[in-house]
Motif scaffolding. Structure first.
Motif, PDB file in Angstrom:
ATOM      1  N   MET A 202       0.826  -1.198   0.000  1.00 40.41           N
ATOM      2  CA  MET A 202       0.000   0.000   0.000  1.00 40.41           C
ATOM      3  C   MET A 202       0.858   1.245   0.000  1.00 40.41           C
ATOM      4  O   MET A 202       1.952   1.264   0.554  1.00 40.41           O
ATOM      5  N   GLY A 203       0.341   2.293  -0.637  1.00 44.79           N
ATOM      6  CA  GLY A 203       0.994   3.590  -0.612  1.00 44.79           C
ATOM      7  C   GLY A 203      -0.023   4.671  -0.322  1.00 44.79           C
ATOM      8  O   GLY A 203      -1.184   4.373   0.003  1.00 44.79           O
ATOM      9  N   TRP A 204       0.384   5.914  -0.444  1.00 46.88           N
ATOM     10  CA  TRP A 204      -0.486   7.048  -0.160  1.00 46.88           C
ATOM     11  C   TRP A 204      -0.435   8.036  -1.317  1.00 46.88           C
ATOM     12  O   TRP A 204       0.603   8.218  -1.953  1.00 46.88           O
ATOM     13  N   ARG A 205      -1.567   8.662  -1.577  1.00 50.34           N
ATOM     14  CA  ARG A 205      -1.660   9.683  -2.611  1.00 50.34           C
ATOM     15  C   ARG A 205      -2.396  10.894  -2.052  1.00 50.34           C
ATOM     16  O   ARG A 205      -3.436  10.753  -1.403  1.00 50.34           O
ATOM     17  N   GLN A 206      -1.845  12.074  -2.291  1.00 50.49           N
ATOM     18  CA  GLN A 206      -2.507  13.277  -1.797  1.00 50.49           C
ATOM     19  C   GLN A 206      -3.741  13.558  -2.643  1.00 50.49           C
ATOM     20  O   GLN A 206      -3.728  13.436  -3.864  1.00 50.49           O
ATOM     21  N   VAL A 207      -4.853  13.918  -1.973  1.00 51.35           N
ATOM     22  CA  VAL A 207      -6.122  14.194  -2.650  1.00 51.35           C
ATOM     23  C   VAL A 207      -6.655  15.543  -2.187  1.00 51.35           C
ATOM     24  O   VAL A 207      -6.204  16.099  -1.181  1.00 51.35           O
ATOM     25  N   THR A 208      -7.616  16.057  -2.927  1.00 56.00           N
ATOM     26  CA  THR A 208      -8.207  17.348  -2.579  1.00 56.00           C
ATOM     27  C   THR A 208      -9.572  17.205  -1.931  1.00 56.00           C
ATOM     28  O   THR A 208     -10.124  18.175  -1.416  1.00 56.00           O
ATOM     29  N   SER A 209     -10.152  15.979  -1.956  1.00 51.38           N
ATOM     30  CA  SER A 209     -11.428  15.731  -1.277  1.00 51.38           C
ATOM     31  C   SER A 209     -11.488  14.275  -0.868  1.00 51.38           C
ATOM     32  O   SER A 209     -10.765  13.427  -1.410  1.00 51.38           O
ATOM     33  N   GLU A 210     -12.352  13.957   0.078  1.00 54.48           N
ATOM     34  CA  GLU A 210     -12.450  12.582   0.560  1.00 54.48           C
ATOM     35  C   GLU A 210     -12.999  11.637  -0.487  1.00 54.48           C
ATOM     36  O   GLU A 210     -12.782  10.435  -0.434  1.00 54.48           O
ATOM     37  N   SER A 211     -13.744  12.161  -1.466  1.00 54.50           N
ATOM     38  CA  SER A 211     -14.333  11.302  -2.491  1.00 54.50           C
ATOM     39  C   SER A 211     -13.363  11.006  -3.627  1.00 54.50           C
ATOM     40  O   SER A 211     -13.577  10.076  -4.397  1.00 54.50           O
ATOM     41  N   GLU A 212     -12.297  11.772  -3.741  1.00 53.03           N
ATOM     42  CA  GLU A 212     -11.357  11.591  -4.846  1.00 53.03           C
ATOM     43  C   GLU A 212     -10.656  10.242  -4.728  1.00 53.03           C
ATOM     44  O   GLU A 212     -10.199   9.844  -3.667  1.00 53.03           O
ATOM     45  N   GLY A 213     -10.570   9.541  -5.845  1.00 53.11           N
ATOM     46  CA  GLY A 213      -9.850   8.266  -5.865  1.00 53.11           C
ATOM     47  C   GLY A 213     -10.695   7.064  -5.493  1.00 53.11           C
ATOM     48  O   GLY A 213     -10.228   5.941  -5.586  1.00 53.11           O
ATOM     49  N   GLY A 214     -11.953   7.269  -5.099  1.00 50.78           N
ATOM     50  CA  GLY A 214     -12.815   6.142  -4.768  1.00 50.78           C
ATOM     51  C   GLY A 214     -12.603   5.619  -3.368  1.00 50.78           C
ATOM     52  O   GLY A 214     -11.831   6.159  -2.581  1.00 50.78           O
ATOM     53  N   LYS A 215     -13.282   4.535  -3.045  1.00 57.55           N
ATOM     54  CA  LYS A 215     -13.249   3.936  -1.717  1.00 57.55           C
ATOM     55  C   LYS A 215     -12.431   2.654  -1.741  1.00 57.55           C
ATOM     56  O   LYS A 215     -12.558   1.840  -2.651  1.00 57.55           O
ATOM     57  N   MET A 216     -11.571   2.486  -0.747  1.00 60.76           N
ATOM     58  CA  MET A 216     -10.820   1.246  -0.610  1.00 60.76           C
ATOM     59  C   MET A 216     -11.729   0.188   0.005  1.00 60.76           C
ATOM     60  O   MET A 216     -12.254   0.368   1.105  1.00 60.76           O
ATOM     61  N   LEU A 217     -11.949  -0.897  -0.739  1.00 58.42           N
ATOM     62  CA  LEU A 217     -12.824  -1.957  -0.266  1.00 58.42           C
ATOM     63  C   LEU A 217     -12.062  -2.905   0.654  1.00 58.42           C
ATOM     64  O   LEU A 217     -10.831  -2.906   0.703  1.00 58.42           O
ATOM     65  N   SER A 218     -12.809  -3.755   1.359  1.00 59.35           N
ATOM     66  CA  SER A 218     -12.175  -4.708   2.263  1.00 59.35           C
ATOM     67  C   SER A 218     -11.348  -5.727   1.499  1.00 59.35           C
ATOM     68  O   SER A 218     -10.499  -6.401   2.076  1.00 59.35           O
ATOM     69  N   THR A 219     -11.579  -5.853   0.192  1.00 61.40           N
ATOM     70  CA  THR A 219     -10.791  -6.753  -0.641  1.00 61.40           C
ATOM     71  C   THR A 219      -9.494  -6.106  -1.099  1.00 61.40           C
ATOM     72  O   THR A 219      -8.756  -6.663  -1.899  1.00 61.40           O
ATOM     73  N   MET A 220      -9.190  -4.903  -0.596  1.00 62.15           N
ATOM     74  CA  MET A 220      -7.999  -4.135  -0.940  1.00 62.15           C
ATOM     75  C   MET A 220      -7.958  -3.804  -2.422  1.00 62.15           C
ATOM     76  O   MET A 220      -6.895  -3.843  -3.069  1.00 62.15           O
ATOM     77  N   THR A 221      -9.118  -3.502  -2.985  1.00 58.96           N
ATOM     78  CA  THR A 221      -9.245  -2.954  -4.323  1.00 58.96           C
ATOM     79  C   THR A 221     -10.034  -1.656  -4.216  1.00 58.96           C
ATOM     80  O   THR A 221     -10.645  -1.368  -3.193  1.00 58.96           O
ATOM     81  N   MET A 222     -10.033  -0.877  -5.287  1.00 61.13           N
ATOM     82  CA  MET A 222     -10.686   0.423  -5.250  1.00 61.13           C
ATOM     83  C   MET A 222     -12.047   0.382  -5.922  1.00 61.13           C
ATOM     84  O   MET A 222     -12.234  -0.231  -6.964  1.00 61.13           O
ATOM     85  N   GLU A 223     -13.006   1.042  -5.300  1.00 54.20           N
ATOM     86  CA  GLU A 223     -14.318   1.249  -5.894  1.00 54.20           C
ATOM     87  C   GLU A 223     -14.396   2.729  -6.265  1.00 54.20           C
ATOM     88  O   GLU A 223     -14.415   3.602  -5.398  1.00 54.20           O
ATOM     89  N   THR A 224     -14.441   3.004  -7.547  1.00 51.53           N
ATOM     90  CA  THR A 224     -14.351   4.391  -8.013  1.00 51.53           C
ATOM     91  C   THR A 224     -15.696   5.082  -8.090  1.00 51.53           C
ATOM     92  O   THR A 224     -15.775   6.263  -8.399  1.00 51.53           O
ATOM     93  N   SER A 225     -16.783   4.367  -7.774  1.00 49.80           N
ATOM     94  CA  SER A 225     -18.113   4.951  -7.875  1.00 49.80           C
ATOM     95  C   SER A 225     -18.642   5.448  -6.549  1.00 49.80           C
ATOM     96  O   SER A 225     -19.835   5.624  -6.367  1.00 49.80           O
ATOM     97  N   SER A 226     -17.735   5.677  -5.581  1.00 45.10           N
ATOM     98  CA  SER A 226     -18.166   6.137  -4.262  1.00 45.10           C
ATOM     99  C   SER A 226     -18.864   7.482  -4.371  1.00 45.10           C
ATOM    100  O   SER A 226     -18.496   8.340  -5.170  1.00 45.10           O
ATOM    101  N   SER A 227     -19.894   7.670  -3.537  1.00 49.51           N
ATOM    102  CA  SER A 227     -20.629   8.931  -3.558  1.00 49.51           C
ATOM    103  C   SER A 227     -19.748  10.051  -3.039  1.00 49.51           C
ATOM    104  O   SER A 227     -18.890   9.849  -2.181  1.00 49.51           O
TER     105      SER A 227
END
Length: 296
Positions: A202-227
């Motif tokens: 895992m790494g880190w990426r700077q974002v400008t809002s909490e919704s940017e980049g999607g949600k990290m799922l429990s499967t350690m993959t990204m869901e990009t359709s987060s509200s």
């Protein structure tokens, strides 16, 4: 509740409404073999490891789940197990604690992060037999129906444990961590394995809002359709730095351990303890090193 049946208590880390725990409960109740308690988080608590609630009160809300006595709890999986086995919530101590079924495997180093495994480990700490169960969910391939198949595939393990508990022959020196392969309908059977060293980097990426980049799922993959988050929350981020986790790669060991056997299609069964000793060569090195330090 029948007095001649064993009692199982079910918890998880995906939350009491998650499809994995609901499929497991359906299979347990339908088998007509157990008294079933449920004490699970009221919301998702993935990757909280063995964290516990210390200073705040826990709230337990009754939930209607056919064939069970169930509560949704405002705590972590370890909290839920601790409360559920304490006789403060239920009238008796369960014979077996089952944590799962998790959406996503729990192998290798991920076991340390897992709230699902912690739910079983907390029972082990208190001398109660336990098992954690996870399904190797793959987005775009897996379906909700696989959770029912996973529960059915694990039912013989659950019954086998309870048979040993009844005979008082089950070792209390460990608990079991079970992972079910993605293609559960065509699994290759049970395989006793050891915890490996596989992990997602895992790494880190700077974002400008909490919704940017999607949600990290429990499967350690990204869901990009987060509200998206509220405007006020996004505005607050202008005055502070915000970072979100992202997957950078993976570390896979090539030995005959849990992750590799799971990928080969086996239902992996790994006995786990709670101690964290280093490997023998490390102990040998530091024994000599410490002697040198003492001489300084």
């Amino acid at each position: 509740m029948s007095s001649d049946r064993p009692t199982v208590m079910v918890t998880n880390d995906d939350g009491i409404d998650a499809p994995g725990i609901r499929a497991l409960l359906h299979v347990l109740v339908s088998s007509n073999r157990f008294n079933v308690y449920v004490c699970a988080p009221d919301s998702e608590k993935s990757a909280v490891s063995h964290s516990i609630t210390w200073q705040k009160a826990l709230f337990a809300k009754p939930v209607e789940i056919d064939g069970t006595v169930a509560f949704a709890v405002s705590g972590t999986p370890a909290d839920c197990t601790s409360l559920g086995i304490s006789k403060s919530l239920f009238t008796s101590v369960p014979d077996l604690v089952i944590s799962g079924i998790n959406m996503g495997s729990n192998c290798g180093y991920h076991i340390i992060y897992s709230g699902t495994v912690a739910g079983a480990r907390e029972a082990f700490f208190n001398g109660i037999a336990s098992i954690s169960i996870s399904y190797d969910w793959v987005g775009g391939k897996s379906t909700i129906n696989e959770f029912k198949l996973a529960a059915e595939a694990c039912l013989p393990i659950i019954c086998g444990l309870l048979a040993e508990i009844k005979k008082k022959t089950l070792p209390r020196t460990c608990f079991l961590n079970v992972d079910v392969p993605t293609d559960v309908a065509n699994h290759k059977g049970y395989r006793l394995t050891n915890q490996g060293k596989t992990m997602v980097k895992m790494g880190w990426r700077q974002v400008t809002s909490e919704s940017e980049g999607g949600k990290m799922l429990s499967t350690m993959t990204m869901e990009t359709s987060s509200s998206s988050v509220s405007e006020s929350k996004s505005t607050n981020l202008k005055h502070e730095l915000a970072f979100k986790r992202e997957v950078k790669g993976s570390q896979v060991d090539n030995s005959d351990t849990d992750y590799n056997c799971l990928r080969e299609g086996y239902i992996t069964v790994s006995p786990l303890g709670a101690l964290s000793p280093a490997e023998m060569e490390s102990e040998a090195y530091f024994k000599l090193w410490l002697a040198g330090v003492s001489a300084l």
